[in-house]
Design a protein around this motif. Structure first.
Motif, PDB file in Angstrom:
ATOM      1  N   GLY A  28       0.788  -1.221   0.000  1.00  0.00           N
ATOM      2  CA  GLY A  28       0.000   0.000   0.000  1.00  0.00           C
ATOM      3  C   GLY A  28       0.819   1.269   0.000  1.00  0.00           C
ATOM      4  O   GLY A  28       0.303   2.342   0.342  1.00  0.00           O
ATOM      5  N   GLY A  29       2.080   1.174  -0.368  1.00  0.00           N
ATOM      6  CA  GLY A  29       2.927   2.357  -0.411  1.00  0.00           C
ATOM      7  C   GLY A  29       2.880   3.041  -1.766  1.00  0.00           C
ATOM      8  O   GLY A  29       1.950   2.865  -2.552  1.00  0.00           O
ATOM      9  N   LEU A 155       4.527  -6.548  -2.760  1.00  0.00           N
ATOM     10  CA  LEU A 155       3.443  -5.573  -2.764  1.00  0.00           C
ATOM     11  C   LEU A 155       2.185  -6.123  -2.106  1.00  0.00           C
ATOM     12  O   LEU A 155       1.178  -5.422  -1.991  1.00  0.00           O
ATOM     13  CB  LEU A 155       3.142  -5.136  -4.201  1.00  0.00           C
ATOM     14  CG  LEU A 155       4.324  -4.454  -4.907  1.00  0.00           C
ATOM     15  CD1 LEU A 155       4.032  -4.253  -6.376  1.00  0.00           C
ATOM     16  CD2 LEU A 155       4.663  -3.136  -4.235  1.00  0.00           C
ATOM     17  N   GLY A 156       2.236  -7.369  -1.690  1.00  0.00           N
ATOM     18  CA  GLY A 156       1.142  -8.041  -1.001  1.00  0.00           C
ATOM     19  C   GLY A 156       1.633  -9.407  -0.585  1.00  0.00           C
ATOM     20  O   GLY A 156       2.630  -9.908  -1.115  1.00  0.00           O
ATOM     21  N   THR A 157       0.947 -10.038   0.369  1.00  0.00           N
ATOM     22  CA  THR A 157       1.410 -11.312   0.908  1.00  0.00           C
ATOM     23  C   THR A 157       1.681 -12.337  -0.180  1.00  0.00           C
ATOM     24  O   THR A 157       2.656 -13.083  -0.119  1.00  0.00           O
ATOM     25  CB  THR A 157       0.382 -11.864   1.910  1.00  0.00           C
ATOM     26  OG1 THR A 157       0.179 -10.894   2.937  1.00  0.00           O
ATOM     27  CG2 THR A 157       0.868 -13.165   2.532  1.00  0.00           C
ATOM     28  N   LEU A 165      11.791   0.921  -5.796  1.00  0.00           N
ATOM     29  CA  LEU A 165      11.757   1.204  -4.362  1.00  0.00           C
ATOM     30  C   LEU A 165      10.429   1.844  -3.971  1.00  0.00           C
ATOM     31  O   LEU A 165       9.986   2.818  -4.578  1.00  0.00           O
ATOM     32  CB  LEU A 165      12.906   2.140  -3.989  1.00  0.00           C
ATOM     33  CG  LEU A 165      13.017   2.523  -2.505  1.00  0.00           C
ATOM     34  CD1 LEU A 165      13.317   1.297  -1.650  1.00  0.00           C
ATOM     35  CD2 LEU A 165      14.083   3.594  -2.303  1.00  0.00           C
ATOM     36  N   GLN A 166       9.792   1.259  -2.945  1.00  0.00           N
ATOM     37  CA  GLN A 166       8.526   1.763  -2.432  1.00  0.00           C
ATOM     38  C   GLN A 166       8.742   2.431  -1.073  1.00  0.00           C
ATOM     39  O   GLN A 166       9.665   2.074  -0.328  1.00  0.00           O
ATOM     40  CB  GLN A 166       7.527   0.612  -2.263  1.00  0.00           C
ATOM     41  CG  GLN A 166       7.232  -0.158  -3.532  1.00  0.00           C
ATOM     42  CD  GLN A 166       6.352   0.625  -4.489  1.00  0.00           C
ATOM     43  OE1 GLN A 166       5.267   1.070  -4.124  1.00  0.00           O
ATOM     44  NE2 GLN A 166       6.827   0.786  -5.723  1.00  0.00           N
ATOM     45  N   GLU A 167       7.872   3.379  -0.738  1.00  0.00           N
ATOM     46  CA  GLU A 167       7.931   4.002   0.575  1.00  0.00           C
ATOM     47  C   GLU A 167       6.517   4.201   1.101  1.00  0.00           C
ATOM     48  O   GLU A 167       5.546   4.218   0.339  1.00  0.00           O
ATOM     49  CB  GLU A 167       8.681   5.334   0.515  1.00  0.00           C
ATOM     50  CG  GLU A 167       8.039   6.365  -0.376  1.00  0.00           C
ATOM     51  CD  GLU A 167       8.874   7.641  -0.476  1.00  0.00           C
ATOM     52  OE1 GLU A 167      10.117   7.557  -0.349  1.00  0.00           O
ATOM     53  OE2 GLU A 167       8.287   8.715  -0.681  1.00  0.00           O
ATOM     54  N   HIS A 188      -5.756   3.948   9.036  1.00  0.00           N
ATOM     55  CA  HIS A 188      -6.908   4.008   8.123  1.00  0.00           C
ATOM     56  C   HIS A 188      -6.624   3.421   6.741  1.00  0.00           C
ATOM     57  O   HIS A 188      -7.263   3.798   5.767  1.00  0.00           O
ATOM     58  CB  HIS A 188      -7.402   5.446   7.972  1.00  0.00           C
ATOM     59  CG  HIS A 188      -7.552   6.176   9.277  1.00  0.00           C
ATOM     60  ND1 HIS A 188      -8.361   5.715  10.295  1.00  0.00           N
ATOM     61  CD2 HIS A 188      -6.965   7.315   9.732  1.00  0.00           C
ATOM     62  CE1 HIS A 188      -8.277   6.553  11.325  1.00  0.00           C
ATOM     63  NE2 HIS A 188      -7.443   7.514  11.015  1.00  0.00           N
ATOM     64  N   GLN A 189      -5.657   2.511   6.639  1.00  0.00           N
ATOM     65  CA  GLN A 189      -5.413   1.872   5.348  1.00  0.00           C
ATOM     66  C   GLN A 189      -4.754   0.509   5.558  1.00  0.00           C
ATOM     67  O   GLN A 189      -4.077   0.299   6.558  1.00  0.00           O
ATOM     68  CB  GLN A 189      -4.535   2.748   4.447  1.00  0.00           C
ATOM     69  CG  GLN A 189      -3.201   3.147   5.057  1.00  0.00           C
ATOM     70  CD  GLN A 189      -2.370   3.999   4.123  1.00  0.00           C
ATOM     71  OE1 GLN A 189      -2.257   3.724   2.926  1.00  0.00           O
ATOM     72  NE2 GLN A 189      -1.787   5.076   4.641  1.00  0.00           N
TER      73      GLN A 189
END
Length: 260
Positions: A28-29, A155-157, A165-167, A188-189
């Motif tokens: 969710g980044g 990006l998910g299980t 690179l994600q933040e 809230h996410q």
């Protein structure tokens, strides 16, 4: 011989990337602005990203102890100046590992999950590769502090790791946390760390306050916070190692030059 080594390493690589509790990612980044996090490092085995790390000295990377546990230093490569794992750039710098340092890591209780990696040579510092500052020894981080988590993890299980690179903006929380950890949530996410981000930094107020350590349940479940190793507990230990290595190198330089 080479094929035997690969057959031996592949299950280990899968273990590091897919460990139920320890290896983490960003869910969710958002993609980071290229090279905006110049202290971020990629730890790789057989050309595969396995963990993140933080450059804290031109020749030292801080990461999670579980990222290097049971790994021979010769098997790991460390990369600086990376944004997209699949698109090499002139900014990339690659390093073999000279030595690992840990501080009483307990893999059963997940305690002291912090390690230093001594690179075989110093990095070249520039706009794309920079050192991150450490907190003071024992420095606290109040509940509600806004921080930034980052990594190339899944990006998910059940999703693959991110090439870019994600933040993620997160908030420090204290519920269900342990004294020696820093814990965070993304309010809230459905967002958080997950498989592949372990060892990466938690940056708060411009300082690397924590190292991505472990999760409970599935990634971004919101049932539990995400757990990071609290760096401020280990600053004196880190400085002692850096000081001893610098003194040893000076001694070797003097001996090689013939100075008294």
């Amino acid at each position: 011989m080479a094929s035997l080594l690969i057959r031996t390493l592949l299950p280990l690589l899968a273990f590091i990337q897919g460990c139920l509790v320890l290896s983490s990612k960003i869910v969710g980044g958002r993609p980071a602005i290229p090279h905006s996090r110049p202290y971020m490092m990629s730890l790789q085995i057989l050309g595969n990203h396995v963990c993140g790390g933080t450059l804290i000295h031109p020749q030292f990377v801080m990461t999670a102890a579980h990222c290097i546990n049971r790994i021979h230093p010769a098997l790991m490569m460390v990369f600086a100046g990376v944004h997209d794992l699949k698109n090499p750039e002139s900014s990339w710098q690659s390093f073999s590992v000279q030595r690992f340092y840990t501080n009483g890591y307990d893999d059963k209780q997940i305690l002291n999950d912090i390690a230093l990696i001594q690179l075989e040579r110093p990095v070249t510092l520039n706009a794309n590769v920079q050192v991150a500052p450490l907190p003071k020894q024992g420095q606290s981080l109040p509940m509600g502090t806004q921080c930034l988590a980052m990594g190339w993890g899944r990006l998910g299980t059940d999703l693959p790791i991110s090439d870019v690179l994600q933040e993620l903006n997160v908030t420090v929380v204290t519920f269900l946390c342990r004294e020696h950890n820093i814990c965070t949530l993304a309010p809230h996410q459905r967002a958080g760390i997950c498989f592949g981000d372990s060892g990466g930094p938690l940056i708060c107020q411009g300082v690397v306050h924590a190292v991505d350590s472990f999760i409970k349940d599935e990634c971004a479940s919101q049932k539990f916070p995400d757990f990071f190793a609290r760096v401020s507990l280990y600053v004196d230990w880190i400085k002692d190692i850096l000081r001893s290595v610098e003194q040893e190198e000076k001694k070797e330089d003097c001996q090689s030059s013939g100075s008294p």
